[in-house]
Design a protein around this motif. Structure first.
Motif, PDB file in Angstrom:
ATOM      1  N   HIS A  17       0.651  -1.699  -0.095  1.00 54.92           N
ATOM      2  CA  HIS A  17       0.212   0.099   0.304  1.00 54.92           C
ATOM      3  C   HIS A  17       1.090   1.557   0.148  1.00 54.92           C
ATOM      4  CE1 HIS A  17      -4.230   1.268   1.344  1.00 54.92           C
ATOM      5  NE2 HIS A  17      -3.761   1.691   0.321  1.00 54.92           N
ATOM      6  N   TRP A  57     -10.759   5.549   1.141  1.00 54.64           N
ATOM      7  CA  TRP A  57      -9.569   5.086   1.751  1.00 54.64           C
ATOM      8  C   TRP A  57     -10.501   3.244   2.488  1.00 54.64           C
ATOM      9  CZ3 TRP A  57      -4.072   5.779   0.855  1.00 54.64           C
ATOM     10  CH2 TRP A  57      -3.187   5.260   1.528  1.00 54.64           C
ATOM     11  N   ASP A 105      -9.791   0.042   3.988  1.00 59.29           N
ATOM     12  CA  ASP A 105      -8.495  -0.504   5.382  1.00 59.29           C
ATOM     13  C   ASP A 105      -8.694  -0.892   6.059  1.00 59.29           C
ATOM     14  OD1 ASP A 105      -5.359  -1.051   5.733  1.00 59.29           O
ATOM     15  OD2 ASP A 105      -4.996   0.539   4.492  1.00 59.29           O
ATOM     16  N   ASP A 155      -2.640   3.515   8.357  1.00 55.57           N
ATOM     17  CA  ASP A 155      -2.193   4.117   7.948  1.00 55.57           C
ATOM     18  C   ASP A 155      -1.465   4.559   7.514  1.00 55.57           C
ATOM     19  OD1 ASP A 155      -2.746   1.186   6.280  1.00 55.57           O
ATOM     20  OD2 ASP A 155      -3.150   1.724   4.340  1.00 55.57           O
ATOM     21  N   ASP A 175      -7.606  -1.345   0.189  1.00 51.60           N
ATOM     22  CA  ASP A 175      -6.336  -2.233   0.774  1.00 51.60           C
ATOM     23  C   ASP A 175      -7.545  -3.559   1.021  1.00 51.60           C
ATOM     24  OD1 ASP A 175      -4.730  -3.592   2.329  1.00 51.60           O
ATOM     25  OD2 ASP A 175      -4.116  -2.220   3.220  1.00 51.60           O
TER      26      ASP A 175
HETATM   27 MN   LIG Z   1      -3.249  -0.024   3.972  1.00 51.70          MN
END
Ligand SMILES: [Mn+2]
Length: 314
Positions: A105, A135, A137, A141, A241
């Motif tokens: 990522h 995003w 996930d 991150d 992700d």
């Molecule tokens: Mn990620």
């Protein structure tokens, strides 16, 4: 915002065989696994035209010095993200839709810098206000070299794109922010380090954690998320992700975390993205074939990409 006819996109596939930002090897084989799982066929079936630009050239970790302990393989990741950023900018400026397949990522630093640069080229310093980011996930991150427990850069892209990361990475495309926190929504979170939580709260990042998804349902979460990322923006990038899904559905990934999105929650979210007609770029990260079960996670990834690009049940 520019609306795309779901059936008239020119899609640019860009493979990023990047392992170096992750703690476990194998994710660099993700682009091959995703192609083998039928990516071209799935996109052709939707009627889009498609150009596969192949994979970026990235040196094997074994040939590279592990220079900085707090941000491992920084020189190599910088080079890869610079090359990726340039390709994404070019694709967007041609009016095409970049589809970036990874790869760990950390590549999001390249992809999103490329999208931000396309807006910067057009609108100068105000361009950044026009980029919406969704995003997906399990993780925040949002570490920095100072807060990261591992030094793995795939845990740092959100902080880096918000301007708090290794200088060489924040300068990709142009020197400055690549995302406004107010235009960023993170979905599916369930595993956040204490320092990341502080960072995310300080910056005012919109989050819909698994708790919110359980309480509200994915449909309402996506209604709200899409409203935020499309308000006043010209472009919508989705950074997906695969570890946002539950590891029982997506076992082929290096940083598994129980209690993730179901198969249908993930598809619904991306079907709703497609329905808006404003998706301008998409990336899928962290498929690790070494950890996978007969390529099922890569097949799942292809299905999710198809949903994001307009695949419908009826
Ligand atoms: Mn990620």
């Amino acid at each position: 915002m520019k609306k795309y006819d779901a059936n008239l996109r020119d899609i640019d596939i860009i493979g990023v065989p990047l392992d170096h930002g992750a703690g476990r090897r194998g994710v660099g084989m993700g682009p091959s696994a995703i192609r083998i799982a039928g990516l071209h066929q799935a996109i052709n079936k939707l009627g889009h035209s498609l150009t596969d630009h192949g994979d970026l050239t990235i040196a094997a970790p074994e040939t590279q010095p592990e220079t900085e302990i707090n941000a491992k393989f920084l020189p190599l990741i910088t080079k890869a993200c610079e090359a990726l950023s340039a390709k994404v900018t070019e694709s967007l400026e041609r009016g095409s839709t970049p589809l970036v397949i990874g790869g760990d990522h950390s590549m999001a630093i390249g992809t999103i810098s490329g999208a931000a640069t396309a807006l910067h080229n057009k609108h100068g310093d105000k361009g950044i206000n026009r980029l919406g980011i969704l995003w997906f996930d399990a993780h925040g991150d949002a570490n920095t070299p100072n807060t990261s427990p591992s030094g793995n850069i795939h845990g740092m892209p959100v902080a880096t794109l918000l301007g708090d990361g290794p200088e060489r990475l924040t300068q990709i495309g142009y020197d400055g922010l690549k995302i406004r926190a107010r235009n960023l929504v993170m979905i599916g979170l369930r595993d956040i380090d204490p320092k990341e939580r502080e960072f995310m709260q300080e910056r005012g990042i919109h989050t819909y954690t698994m708790y919110d998804i359980d309480r509200l349902g994915m449909s309402r979460v996506m209604d709200r998320a899409l409203e935020i990322v499309t308000a006043g923006t010209d472009m919508l990038h989705v950074s997906f992700d695969i570890d946002s899904l539950d590891p029982r559905v997506a076992p082929g990934t290096g940083t598994q975390s129980l209690g993730g999105l179901t198969y249908r929650e993930a598809h619904l979210a991306l079907e709703m993205v497609a329905e808006t007609g404003v998706l301008s770029s998409f990336e899928l990260a962290e498929v690790n074939p070494i950890l996978d079960d007969k390529n099922h996670t890569a097949e799942l990834a292809v299905g999710l990409i198809a949903s994001a690009l307009g695949s419908r049940i009826m």
